[in-house]
Design a protein around this motif. Structure first.
Motif, PDB file in Angstrom:
ATOM      1  N   VAL A 154       0.855  -1.190   0.000  1.00  0.00           N
ATOM      2  CA  VAL A 154       0.000   0.000   0.000  1.00  0.00           C
ATOM      3  C   VAL A 154       0.890   1.239   0.000  1.00  0.00           C
ATOM      4  O   VAL A 154       1.895   1.298   0.722  1.00  0.00           O
ATOM      5  N   ALA A 155       0.529   2.214  -0.805  1.00  0.00           N
ATOM      6  CA  ALA A 155       1.320   3.442  -0.895  1.00  0.00           C
ATOM      7  C   ALA A 155       1.202   4.248   0.388  1.00  0.00           C
ATOM      8  O   ALA A 155       0.110   4.417   0.938  1.00  0.00           O
ATOM      9  N   THR A 156       2.316   4.751   0.864  1.00  0.00           N
ATOM     10  CA  THR A 156       2.334   5.563   2.084  1.00  0.00           C
ATOM     11  C   THR A 156       2.426   7.053   1.779  1.00  0.00           C
ATOM     12  O   THR A 156       2.280   7.881   2.681  1.00  0.00           O
ATOM     13  N   VAL A 157       2.695   7.389   0.518  1.00  0.00           N
ATOM     14  CA  VAL A 157       2.793   8.789   0.087  1.00  0.00           C
ATOM     15  C   VAL A 157       2.083   8.924  -1.259  1.00  0.00           C
ATOM     16  O   VAL A 157       1.665   7.929  -1.854  1.00  0.00           O
ATOM     17  N   ASP A 158       1.969  10.145  -1.745  1.00  0.00           N
ATOM     18  CA  ASP A 158       1.450  10.404  -3.079  1.00  0.00           C
ATOM     19  C   ASP A 158       2.607  10.667  -4.031  1.00  0.00           C
ATOM     20  O   ASP A 158       3.564  11.371  -3.674  1.00  0.00           O
ATOM     21  N   ALA A 159       2.538  10.118  -5.242  1.00  0.00           N
ATOM     22  CA  ALA A 159       3.494  10.496  -6.282  1.00  0.00           C
ATOM     23  C   ALA A 159       3.344  11.998  -6.548  1.00  0.00           C
ATOM     24  O   ALA A 159       2.236  12.538  -6.436  1.00  0.00           O
ATOM     25  N   PRO A 160       4.423  12.705  -6.893  1.00  0.00           N
ATOM     26  CA  PRO A 160       4.348  14.158  -7.045  1.00  0.00           C
ATOM     27  C   PRO A 160       3.225  14.669  -7.948  1.00  0.00           C
ATOM     28  O   PRO A 160       2.521  15.608  -7.551  1.00  0.00           O
ATOM     29  N   PRO A 161       2.993  14.090  -9.141  1.00  0.00           N
ATOM     30  CA  PRO A 161       1.886  14.620  -9.955  1.00  0.00           C
ATOM     31  C   PRO A 161       0.517  14.444  -9.290  1.00  0.00           C
ATOM     32  O   PRO A 161      -0.351  15.308  -9.398  1.00  0.00           O
ATOM     33  N   VAL A 162       0.352  13.328  -8.582  1.00  0.00           N
ATOM     34  CA  VAL A 162      -0.902  13.081  -7.867  1.00  0.00           C
ATOM     35  C   VAL A 162      -1.058  14.085  -6.731  1.00  0.00           C
ATOM     36  O   VAL A 162      -2.140  14.655  -6.513  1.00  0.00           O
ATOM     37  N   ALA A 163       0.032  14.322  -6.013  1.00  0.00           N
ATOM     38  CA  ALA A 163      -0.007  15.286  -4.915  1.00  0.00           C
ATOM     39  C   ALA A 163      -0.370  16.675  -5.425  1.00  0.00           C
ATOM     40  O   ALA A 163      -1.151  17.399  -4.783  1.00  0.00           O
ATOM     41  N   LEU A 164       0.174  17.070  -6.560  1.00  0.00           N
ATOM     42  CA  LEU A 164      -0.114  18.393  -7.117  1.00  0.00           C
ATOM     43  C   LEU A 164      -1.570  18.500  -7.561  1.00  0.00           C
ATOM     44  O   LEU A 164      -2.209  19.539  -7.375  1.00  0.00           O
ATOM     45  N   LEU A 165      -2.115  17.440  -8.138  1.00  0.00           N
ATOM     46  CA  LEU A 165      -3.515  17.450  -8.553  1.00  0.00           C
ATOM     47  C   LEU A 165      -4.429  17.525  -7.328  1.00  0.00           C
ATOM     48  O   LEU A 165      -5.434  18.255  -7.328  1.00  0.00           O
ATOM     49  N   LYS A 166      -4.090  16.783  -6.283  1.00  0.00           N
ATOM     50  CA  LYS A 166      -4.876  16.850  -5.041  1.00  0.00           C
ATOM     51  C   LYS A 166      -4.774  18.243  -4.423  1.00  0.00           C
ATOM     52  O   LYS A 166      -5.768  18.792  -3.925  1.00  0.00           O
ATOM     53  N   ARG A 167      -3.585  18.812  -4.480  1.00  0.00           N
ATOM     54  CA  ARG A 167      -3.391  20.157  -3.928  1.00  0.00           C
ATOM     55  C   ARG A 167      -4.195  21.193  -4.710  1.00  0.00           C
ATOM     56  O   ARG A 167      -4.589  22.227  -4.161  1.00  0.00           O
ATOM     57  N   ALA A 168      -4.436  20.911  -5.988  1.00  0.00           N
ATOM     58  CA  ALA A 168      -5.250  21.803  -6.817  1.00  0.00           C
ATOM     59  C   ALA A 168      -6.743  21.571  -6.613  1.00  0.00           C
ATOM     60  O   ALA A 168      -7.562  22.231  -7.265  1.00  0.00           O
ATOM     61  N   GLY A 169      -7.093  20.618  -5.738  1.00  0.00           N
ATOM     62  CA  GLY A 169      -8.485  20.395  -5.393  1.00  0.00           C
ATOM     63  C   GLY A 169      -9.117  19.148  -5.948  1.00  0.00           C
ATOM     64  O   GLY A 169     -10.279  18.850  -5.632  1.00  0.00           O
ATOM     65  N   ALA A 170      -8.395  18.387  -6.790  1.00  0.00           N
ATOM     66  CA  ALA A 170      -8.968  17.172  -7.374  1.00  0.00           C
ATOM     67  C   ALA A 170      -9.158  16.098  -6.308  1.00  0.00           C
ATOM     68  O   ALA A 170      -8.394  16.021  -5.340  1.00  0.00           O
ATOM     69  N   ILE A 171     -10.174  15.265  -6.498  1.00  0.00           N
ATOM     70  CA  ILE A 171     -10.535  14.233  -5.522  1.00  0.00           C
ATOM     71  C   ILE A 171     -10.383  12.852  -6.159  1.00  0.00           C
ATOM     72  O   ILE A 171     -11.167  12.481  -7.039  1.00  0.00           O
ATOM     73  N   PRO A 172      -9.380  12.063  -5.747  1.00  0.00           N
ATOM     74  CA  PRO A 172      -9.211  10.724  -6.324  1.00  0.00           C
ATOM     75  C   PRO A 172     -10.358   9.790  -5.926  1.00  0.00           C
ATOM     76  O   PRO A 172     -10.759   9.745  -4.767  1.00  0.00           O
ATOM     77  N   LEU A 173     -10.855   9.059  -6.924  1.00  0.00           N
ATOM     78  CA  LEU A 173     -11.921   8.088  -6.682  1.00  0.00           C
ATOM     79  C   LEU A 173     -11.387   6.670  -6.522  1.00  0.00           C
ATOM     80  O   LEU A 173     -12.069   5.814  -5.965  1.00  0.00           O
ATOM     81  N   GLY A 174     -10.188   6.408  -7.045  1.00  0.00           N
ATOM     82  CA  GLY A 174      -9.624   5.067  -6.955  1.00  0.00           C
ATOM     83  C   GLY A 174      -8.473   4.893  -7.910  1.00  0.00           C
ATOM     84  O   GLY A 174      -8.043   5.848  -8.574  1.00  0.00           O
ATOM     85  N   VAL A 175      -7.969   3.664  -7.976  1.00  0.00           N
ATOM     86  CA  VAL A 175      -6.846   3.354  -8.858  1.00  0.00           C
ATOM     87  C   VAL A 175      -7.297   2.359  -9.929  1.00  0.00           C
ATOM     88  O   VAL A 175      -8.220   1.570  -9.716  1.00  0.00           O
ATOM     89  N   THR A 176      -6.625   2.402 -11.075  1.00  0.00           N
ATOM     90  CA  THR A 176      -7.067   1.648 -12.249  1.00  0.00           C
ATOM     91  C   THR A 176      -6.036   0.624 -12.693  1.00  0.00           C
ATOM     92  O   THR A 176      -4.846   0.728 -12.391  1.00  0.00           O
ATOM     93  N   ASN A 177      -6.509  -0.337 -13.460  1.00  0.00           N
ATOM     94  CA  ASN A 177      -5.707  -1.498 -13.837  1.00  0.00           C
ATOM     95  C   ASN A 177      -4.590  -1.155 -14.812  1.00  0.00           C
ATOM     96  O   ASN A 177      -4.674  -0.174 -15.572  1.00  0.00           O
ATOM     97  N   ILE A 178      -3.590  -2.026 -14.816  1.00  0.00           N
ATOM     98  CA  ILE A 178      -2.398  -1.852 -15.647  1.00  0.00           C
ATOM     99  C   ILE A 178      -1.983  -3.204 -16.185  1.00  0.00           C
ATOM    100  O   ILE A 178      -2.490  -4.235 -15.765  1.00  0.00           O
ATOM    101  N   SER A 179      -1.046  -3.177 -17.124  1.00  0.00           N
ATOM    102  CA  SER A 179      -0.387  -4.429 -17.502  1.00  0.00           C
ATOM    103  C   SER A 179       0.640  -4.766 -16.432  1.00  0.00           C
ATOM    104  O   SER A 179       1.100  -3.895 -15.688  1.00  0.00           O
ATOM    105  N   GLU A 180       0.996  -6.044 -16.334  1.00  0.00           N
ATOM    106  CA  GLU A 180       1.954  -6.465 -15.321  1.00  0.00           C
ATOM    107  C   GLU A 180       3.270  -5.719 -15.492  1.00  0.00           C
ATOM    108  O   GLU A 180       3.891  -5.752 -16.562  1.00  0.00           O
ATOM    109  N   LEU A 181       3.666  -4.986 -14.452  1.00  0.00           N
ATOM    110  CA  LEU A 181       4.900  -4.200 -14.441  1.00  0.00           C
ATOM    111  C   LEU A 181       4.925  -3.131 -15.521  1.00  0.00           C
ATOM    112  O   LEU A 181       5.980  -2.643 -15.908  1.00  0.00           O
ATOM    113  N   CYS A 182       3.756  -2.758 -16.033  1.00  0.00           N
ATOM    114  CA  CYS A 182       3.622  -1.628 -16.976  1.00  0.00           C
ATOM    115  C   CYS A 182       4.384  -1.833 -18.286  1.00  0.00           C
ATOM    116  O   CYS A 182       4.720  -0.852 -18.954  1.00  0.00           O
ATOM    117  N   MET A 183       4.635  -3.085 -18.662  1.00  0.00           N
ATOM    118  CA  MET A 183       5.456  -3.291 -19.852  1.00  0.00           C
ATOM    119  C   MET A 183       4.749  -4.140 -20.901  1.00  0.00           C
ATOM    120  O   MET A 183       5.355  -5.000 -21.531  1.00  0.00           O
TER     121      MET A 183
END
Length: 532
Positions: A154-183
């Motif tokens: 489980v993530a203990t921090v926000d990635a910088p772009p996510v943190a900036l979007l949250k700081r701008a007021g955006a509200i995360p609803l959840g996380v989405t699927n990926i390919s294994e290891l993004c490759m």
């Protein structure tokens, strides 16, 4: 130019491995369960008008108290619950927390005394829902990148772009699927399962940001976050008929993503916005880039009549890629015709022979060592995280009897990694340098080019295994370090999205974003997959 002996050997090796995978897959998995379950089903159409507004429009309405953030967030939660059983895009939600945060936004707006302009300047995305690719750290949410061995991380921090979007007021609803290891170009893994394309549930949504592309196109999200090292923003955006932007590298932080960059990969990885409406691209990029946004001239008004336009019809006939389909050639030609008719410009067709070696170039540069001579982490080592590296051949044998924790795509990449020579290809480096020089000189600060996004519309589930190198159409632009916007261009003969890549010179992101706005107005932008 003839292929070198090494290149011919690589073609034979990759062709042989792909052929083996084809036979194994056809024998052991004649049809995917997801495709079988999806047969004949169709996504429900959008019924709530709030889902048809851009993030820019939603933020304005929320600031003006024309609609509450709670209403908007609830509308998107309802839509996710409606469509996710079809597409399997959102793999973990935070709906309860999001509604609490939306209520706090509404309270803040009630108490604000500075006026709408103050809120817009300080919190430009206040109250707007956001989806996040699972490979980004989002505090309190899974951070596995589809690895069974990382289940429970489980993530203990926000990635910088996510943190900036949250700081701008955006509200995360959840996380989405990926390919294994993004490759890989299909968003499937043994932890979350397979994600479907909302326009045809038997088709892929692309990868690695396929969950983002799918839920955005399904109108289950309005803005999202993706990453791209070989097309992982642009392919999902193309297959799902939405907008996405691969930024100039180094502008948006790529920290706190998994897997981490190693070797020289950070030079080619870009984080960027994904969305249904073109006007949200610049707003998101301005937020995600933070202080570096000033390097991109995002507030500069672009006069499209003063730009120089180029069209690159294909890669020139690579032995690795399939020919571009006629419908994609035709739609790119229509873009050329409209540009010439609407702006009185002459779109010059250009061809670069070096593009035939796009895959060799991408493959070579992805394994180059960093300045200290440290090579990238082997894929088999990443697959074993947090334990010991996997043995790819053993995983293949386990997969054949249904006992592997890994997908066949990941196992194949690991096998190819063990077969790849550790010696960099001097030929590929030479071709890249020649191509880089020509492209940079051609584009300057006022040149824009069109290039196919892929060789055809979204393939059926698992069929990308038999066309593994067609991603070269996007991957080569990562190695060249160019900003590229993926733009939808309506639906094709099979009811699947068409599109084109729009690229420009380094740091000229504002040019491609301006063209995206024009193409949305001209070709209609995103289409509701439930109404097609």
């Amino acid at each position: 130019m003839a292929l070198s002996r090494l290149d011919k050997a690589q073609v034979w090796l990759f062709g042989a491995v792909t052929g083996v995978f084809f036979m194994l897959f056809r024998f052991f998995c004649p049809r995917s369960p997801a495709a079988a379950a999806a047969a004949g089903k169709k996504l429900p159409p959008v019924s709530d008008p709030l889902l048809l507004l851009s993030a820019t429009q939603l933020a304005k309405k929320i600031r003006r108290k024309e609609v509450s953030s709670v209403e908007v967030v609830q509308a998107y939660i309802d839509r996710i619950q409606e469509v996710n059983p079809f597409v399997n895009a959102v793999v973990k939600d935070r709906f309860a927390a999001a509604l609490q945060e939306a209520a706090q936004v509404d309270k803040l707006i009630e108490e604000e005394t500075g006026g709408e302009e103050v809120l817009e300047d300080r919190l430009p995305l206040l109250g707007v829902p956001l989806s996040v690719k699972e490979s980004y750290a989002l505090q309190g949410m899974p951070f596995t990148t589809g690895l069974v061995s990382r289940q429970g991380v489980v993530a203990t921090v926000d990635a910088p772009p996510v943190a900036l979007l949250k700081r701008a007021g955006a509200i995360p609803l959840g996380v989405t699927n990926i390919s294994e290891l993004c490759m890989w170009m299909e968003s499937s893994n043994n932890l979350y399962g397979i994600t479907c394309n909302p326009y045809d549930l038997e088709r892929i949504p692309g990868g690695s940001s396929g969950g983002e592309g799918s839920i955005l196109a399904s109108a289950g999200a309005v803005i999202g976050v993706g990453s791209d090292i070989g097309g992982s923003i642009r392919m999902p955006c193309f297959f799902n008929g939405i907008f996405g932007h691969k930024t100039t590298p180094g502008i948006v932080s790529c920290e706190n993503q998994y897997p981490p960059c190693s070797g020289r990969q950070e030079e080619y990885l870009s984080s960027g916005p994904m969305c249904r409406y073109a006007e949200d691209l610049a707003l998101m990029l301005r937020v995600m880039a933070g202080p570096k946004a000033r390097m991109l001239c995002l507030n500069t008004k672009v006069d499209l009549k003063k730009l120089r336009f180029f069209s690159i019809p294909h890669d020139g006939g690579s032995v690795y890629t399939y020919p571009v389909s006629q419908e994609l050639i035709d739609i790119q030609r229509k873009v050329v015709e409209r540009l010439e008719a609407d702006f009185g410009v002459k779109v010059q067709e250009v061809r670069f022979p070096e593009l035939r070696y796009a895959f060799q170039i991408w493959d070579t540069f992805m394994v180059l060592p960093d300045k200290e001579g440290r090579p990238p982490l082997p894929f088999a080592e990443l697959m074993g995280e947090p334990g010991r590296p996997v043995w790819p051949l053993w995983e293949l044998l386990k997969w054949m009897v249904g006992k592997s924790d890994h997908t066949i795509a990941a196992i194949g990449l690991a096998l190819l990694g063990t077969a790849r020579s550790s010696k960099a290809s001097a030929f590929a480096i030479q071709q890249k340098e020649k191509l880089q020089k020509q492209v940079d000189e051609l584009l300057g600060t006022d040149g824009v080019f069109l290039y196919p996004s892929y060789t055809r519309v979204a393939p059926k589930h698992h069929h990308a295994l038999f066309k593994p190198f067609d991603f070269s159409y996007t991957g080569i632009l990562n190695i060249l370090g160019l900003p590229v916007t993926q733009c939808p261009l309506g639906l094709g003969e099979e009811g699947l999205p068409l599109g084109v890549q729009v690229g420009a010179g380094k740091l000229q992101d504002h040019l491609t974003l301006a063209v995206a706005l024009y193409l949305e107005k001209t070709f209609g932008g995103w289409r509701d997959p439930g109404s097609k």
